[in-house]
Design an enzyme around this catalytic site. Structure first.
Site, PDB file in Angstrom:
ATOM      1  N   LYS A 134      59.331  43.246  38.843  1.00  0.00           N
ATOM      2  CA  LYS A 134      60.568  44.128  38.168  1.00  0.00           C
ATOM      3  C   LYS A 134      61.551  44.470  39.354  1.00  0.00           C
ATOM      4  CE  LYS A 134      59.536  47.486  35.210  1.00  0.00           C
ATOM      5  NZ  LYS A 134      59.108  48.978  35.070  1.00  0.00           N
ATOM      6  N   GLU A 153      63.356  65.029  29.775  1.00  0.00           N
ATOM      7  CA  GLU A 153      64.435  64.347  29.139  1.00  0.00           C
ATOM      8  C   GLU A 153      64.502  64.446  27.610  1.00  0.00           C
ATOM      9  OE1 GLU A 153      63.537  61.141  27.414  1.00  0.00           O
ATOM     10  OE2 GLU A 153      61.568  61.410  27.816  1.00  0.00           O
ATOM     11  N   PHE A 210      67.647  63.380  11.356  1.00  0.00           N
ATOM     12  CA  PHE A 210      66.209  63.225  11.151  1.00  0.00           C
ATOM     13  C   PHE A 210      65.936  63.781   9.729  1.00  0.00           C
ATOM     14  CE2 PHE A 210      64.229  61.971  15.122  1.00  0.00           C
ATOM     15  CZ  PHE A 210      65.290  61.640  15.879  1.00  0.00           C
ATOM     16  N   LEU A 211      66.603  63.417   8.591  1.00  0.00           N
ATOM     17  CA  LEU A 211      65.949  63.662   7.553  1.00  0.00           C
ATOM     18  C   LEU A 211      66.065  62.218   6.711  1.00  0.00           C
ATOM     19  CD1 LEU A 211      67.668  67.017   6.336  1.00  0.00           C
ATOM     20  CD2 LEU A 211      65.346  66.741   6.913  1.00  0.00           C
ATOM     21  N   THR A 226      57.489  62.987  29.727  1.00  0.00           N
ATOM     22  CA  THR A 226      56.772  63.856  28.909  1.00  0.00           C
ATOM     23  C   THR A 226      55.494  64.207  29.697  1.00  0.00           C
ATOM     24  OG1 THR A 226      58.042  63.087  27.053  1.00  0.00           O
ATOM     25  CG2 THR A 226      56.297  64.772  26.528  1.00  0.00           C
ATOM     26  N   ASN A 230      60.167  67.417  20.193  1.00  0.00           N
ATOM     27  CA  ASN A 230      59.642  66.158  19.607  1.00  0.00           C
ATOM     28  C   ASN A 230      58.888  66.571  18.384  1.00  0.00           C
ATOM     29  OD1 ASN A 230      60.873  64.349  21.066  1.00  0.00           O
ATOM     30  ND2 ASN A 230      59.084  63.927  22.513  1.00  0.00           N
ATOM     31  N   ALA A 257      64.307  59.474   4.993  1.00  0.00           N
ATOM     32  CA  ALA A 257      63.096  59.102   4.546  1.00  0.00           C
ATOM     33  C   ALA A 257      62.776  57.522   4.881  1.00  0.00           C
ATOM     34  CB  ALA A 257      62.994  59.338   3.038  1.00  0.00           C
ATOM     35  N   GLY A 289      57.778  55.716  14.415  1.00  0.00           N
ATOM     36  CA  GLY A 289      57.073  55.171  15.382  1.00  0.00           C
ATOM     37  C   GLY A 289      57.814  55.194  16.937  1.00  0.00           C
ATOM     38  N   CYS A 345      57.442  57.371  22.044  1.00  0.00           N
ATOM     39  CA  CYS A 345      57.223  58.788  22.475  1.00  0.00           C
ATOM     40  C   CYS A 345      56.641  59.650  21.253  1.00  0.00           C
ATOM     41  CB  CYS A 345      58.739  59.295  22.714  1.00  0.00           C
ATOM     42  SG  CYS A 345      59.335  58.446  24.114  1.00  0.00           S
TER      43      CYS A 345
HETATM   44  C1  UDX Z   1      62.510  60.384  20.767  1.00  0.00           C
HETATM   45  C2  UDX Z   1      63.300  61.708  20.723  1.00  0.00           C
HETATM   46  O1  UDX Z   1      64.330  61.587  19.672  1.00  0.00           O
HETATM   47  C3  UDX Z   1      63.841  61.907  21.766  1.00  0.00           C
HETATM   48  O2  UDX Z   1      64.616  63.265  22.159  1.00  0.00           O
HETATM   49  C4  UDX Z   1      62.991  61.928  22.941  1.00  0.00           C
HETATM   50  O3  UDX Z   1      63.316  61.943  24.428  1.00  0.00           O
HETATM   51  C5  UDX Z   1      62.059  60.675  22.989  1.00  0.00           C
HETATM   52  O4  UDX Z   1      61.609  60.446  21.597  1.00  0.00           O
HETATM   53  P1  UDX Z   1      63.039  57.695  20.304  1.00  0.00           P
HETATM   54  O5  UDX Z   1      61.724  57.241  20.565  1.00  0.00           O
HETATM   55  O6  UDX Z   1      64.195  57.008  21.222  1.00  0.00           O
HETATM   56  O7  UDX Z   1      63.368  59.118  20.775  1.00  0.00           O
HETATM   57  O8  UDX Z   1      63.395  57.713  18.843  1.00  0.00           O
HETATM   58  P2  UDX Z   1      63.889  58.335  17.774  1.00  0.00           P
HETATM   59  O9  UDX Z   1      65.160  58.185  17.444  1.00  0.00           O
HETATM   60  O10 UDX Z   1      63.715  59.805  17.828  1.00  0.00           O
HETATM   61  O11 UDX Z   1      63.102  57.943  16.297  1.00  0.00           O
HETATM   62  C6  UDX Z   1      61.870  57.765  16.358  1.00  0.00           C
HETATM   63  C7  UDX Z   1      61.298  57.406  15.112  1.00  0.00           C
HETATM   64  O12 UDX Z   1      61.588  58.126  14.016  1.00  0.00           O
HETATM   65  C8  UDX Z   1      61.865  56.001  14.713  1.00  0.00           C
HETATM   66  O13 UDX Z   1      60.852  55.208  14.307  1.00  0.00           O
HETATM   67  C9  UDX Z   1      62.816  56.155  13.667  1.00  0.00           C
HETATM   68  O14 UDX Z   1      62.892  55.254  12.853  1.00  0.00           O
HETATM   69  C10 UDX Z   1      62.141  57.493  12.863  1.00  0.00           C
HETATM   70  N1  UDX Z   1      63.251  58.206  12.247  1.00  0.00           N
HETATM   71  C11 UDX Z   1      63.954  58.881  12.682  1.00  0.00           C
HETATM   72  C12 UDX Z   1      62.923  58.100  10.890  1.00  0.00           C
HETATM   73  O15 UDX Z   1      61.870  57.593  10.122  1.00  0.00           O
HETATM   74  N2  UDX Z   1      63.758  59.231  10.050  1.00  0.00           N
HETATM   75  C13 UDX Z   1      64.630  59.828  10.711  1.00  0.00           C
HETATM   76  O16 UDX Z   1      65.470  60.648  10.058  1.00  0.00           O
HETATM   77  C14 UDX Z   1      64.998  59.646  12.199  1.00  0.00           C
END
Ligand code: UDX
Length: 433
Positions: free
Chosen positions: A36, A152, A250-251, A122, A209, A253, A258, A261
């Site tokens: 890497k 972060e 984040f609303l 984390t 989170n 559906a 997944g 994180c």
């Molecule tokens: C997340 C946090 O947002 C971030 O602040 C932290 O540092 C790391 O974890 P990430 O894993 O990159 O970031 O993805 P994120 O955009 O949060 O989405 C996570 C999952 O939730 C995805 O599978 C996404 O499809 C799902 N999701 C997100 C939904 O199903 N509905 C939503 O409204 C938003």
């Protein structure tokens, strides 16, 4: 200019190191994976992340960003050391902090003067205290040092932007000296800086989170109810989001959260709470709803297609969300594996995640170069990631290519009425039946 080293050049480490170089610091990114590091020295980036490649090249050229396998060099050359090693999940869901301890021991043994040691990945609450104890135990001379927790909040797909234009910077620390150094480190970034205790900073990360996951499971629960009463979750979410106390994000559906994180962090938080004597029942239900969301999606596929054995199913989207090739804990993996178990024949397409998908599915699915190739003769089309490209598909062409005109959309990309008018049997999440 501060001198910084990053131990662990994974996702968080690489973005953090590159962005700190971009704002003017001298950064050495370290990883034990020689291959890497060799690639990074040549400018080859191991992950897909918008803007990252460009910034790595730029800062390497300006001699602010270096890659090395030598932790000795990193400790010697830097005043601030970020620990960004991965914290994999143990079988019982607890995060494994073995590598964190190992790095802390190494830093202690190599330190010859004052250092600020920052935990960035984390980590469970109280890890900061443990890092401090470890350094004290393994440092032969009585050197001064500070341990800092600087969580972060990077989202994959927008991690560089999230780092350079954050909504806040959280720094948990215990001394004025560390505060001066950390404030100076982030001075070029315009954002409110919150100085807290180490434990508070750690809890802030967990809480953010956990709250995001709760919002997702909440709207998914509402989606299920909407289906039962014939309401439309998209309209409900829009109306809810216009209330500033709730907020629009984040609303959405879908088939549940997944990624590398949220699922891991929520599981870890439930464990940490339990260990600290608190049963975080709310989060356990959030997890349960998330799992149910996938189960229900699979039931829906079976309800529509009846027996899956020998049926050709097309899948659009594999990454856990758009703008990344990351497949860790992607809903697509569980859904596809379960369809394969039932004997379905699967064709897949994703704009960037195909090469990662090959490591997971090997030759059990057929990899296609476009959505149209996936649709050709398929007996249904599943949408599992909301890539922008899919919104712009020529749906007339898709309809003509499909053997059976069924689309089961786990991401609510299209308007159900319009899809029905176009001649599809269109099934989505929480939009009446
Ligand atoms: C997340 C946090 O947002 C971030 O602040 C932290 O540092 C790391 O974890 P990430 O894993 O990159 O970031 O993805 P994120 O955009 O949060 O989405 C996570 C999952 O939730 C995805 O599978 C996404 O499809 C799902 N999701 C997100 C939904 O199903 N509905 C939503 O409204 C938003």
């Amino acid at each position: 200019m501060r001198s910084v080293s990053i131990i662990g050049t994974g996702y968080v480490g690489l973005v953090t190191g590159t962005c700190l170089a971009e704002i003017g610091h001298k950064v050495v990114c370290v990883d034990s994976n020689k291959e890497k590091i060799r690639k990074l020295q040549k400018g080859v980036i191991p992950i897909y992340e918008p803007q990252l490649e460009e910034l790595v090249h730029k800062n390497k050229k300006k001699e602010r960003l270096f890659f090395s396998t030598s932790i000795k060099r990193a400790v010697k050359e830097s005043e601030i050391i970020f620990i960004c090693v991965h914290t994999p999940e143990k079988d019982n869901g607890e995060p494994d902090l073995y590598y964190v301890e190992l790095v802390a021991q190494k830093i202690a043994e190599l330190m010859r003067e004052y250092k600020v040691i920052v935990s960035k990945s984390t980590m469970p609450v109280r890890t900061g205290k443990k890092i401090k104890e470890t350094i004290k135990n393994y440092c032969s001379n009585e050197l001064e040092f500070d341990v800092v927790s600087n969580p972060e909040f990077l989202r994959e797909g927008s991690a560089v932007r999230d780092f350079l234009f954050p909504q806040r910077i959280v720094i948990g620390l215990e001394s004025k000296r560390a505060e001066r150094i950390m404030r100076d480190l982030y001075r070029p970034i315009r954002a409110p800086v919150l100085i807290t205790s180490i434990e508070t900073a750690e809890i802030i990360k967990h809480s953010c989170n956990a709250f995001l996951a709760t919002k997702i499971s909440f709207i998914n629960a509402i989606a299920n109810l909407c289906e039962k009463v014939g309401a439309d979750v998209e309209e409900v979410a829009r109306a809810m989001g216009l209330d500033r106390r709730i907020g629009r994000e984040f609303l959405k559906a879908g088939i549940g959260y997944g990624g590398s994180c949220l699922p891991k962090d929520i599981e870890a938080f439930v464990h940490i709470a339990k260990k600290s004597g608190y049963d975080f029942e709310l989060l356990r239900v959030v997890q349960k709803i998330n799992k149910q969301q996938r189960d229900m999606f699979i039931s829906r596929i079976k309800e529509v297609l009846w027996n899956l054995r020998g049926k050709q199913i097309g899948v659009l989207g594999l990454s856990f969300k758009p703008n990344t090739d990351d497949m860790r804990n992607a809903p697509s993996v569980e859904i596809i594996n379960r369809l394969l178990e039932e004997g379905a024949v699967i064709k897949v397409y994703d704009p960037v995640a195909i090469s990662r998908a090959k490591d997971i599915f090997k030759d059990s699915v057929r990899y296609c170069r476009s959505a149209y190739e996936v649709a050709q003769d398929s007996e249904s089309l599943l949408i599992l990631t909301e890539w922008e490209e899919f919104r712009k598909l020529d749906l007339g062409r898709i309809r003509n290519l499909l053997k059976v005109k069924v689309i089961i959309d786990g991401r609510n990309l299209f308007d159900p009425q319009k899809m029905r008018k176009k001649g599809f049997r269109y099934i989505c999440i929480g939009r009446g039946r």
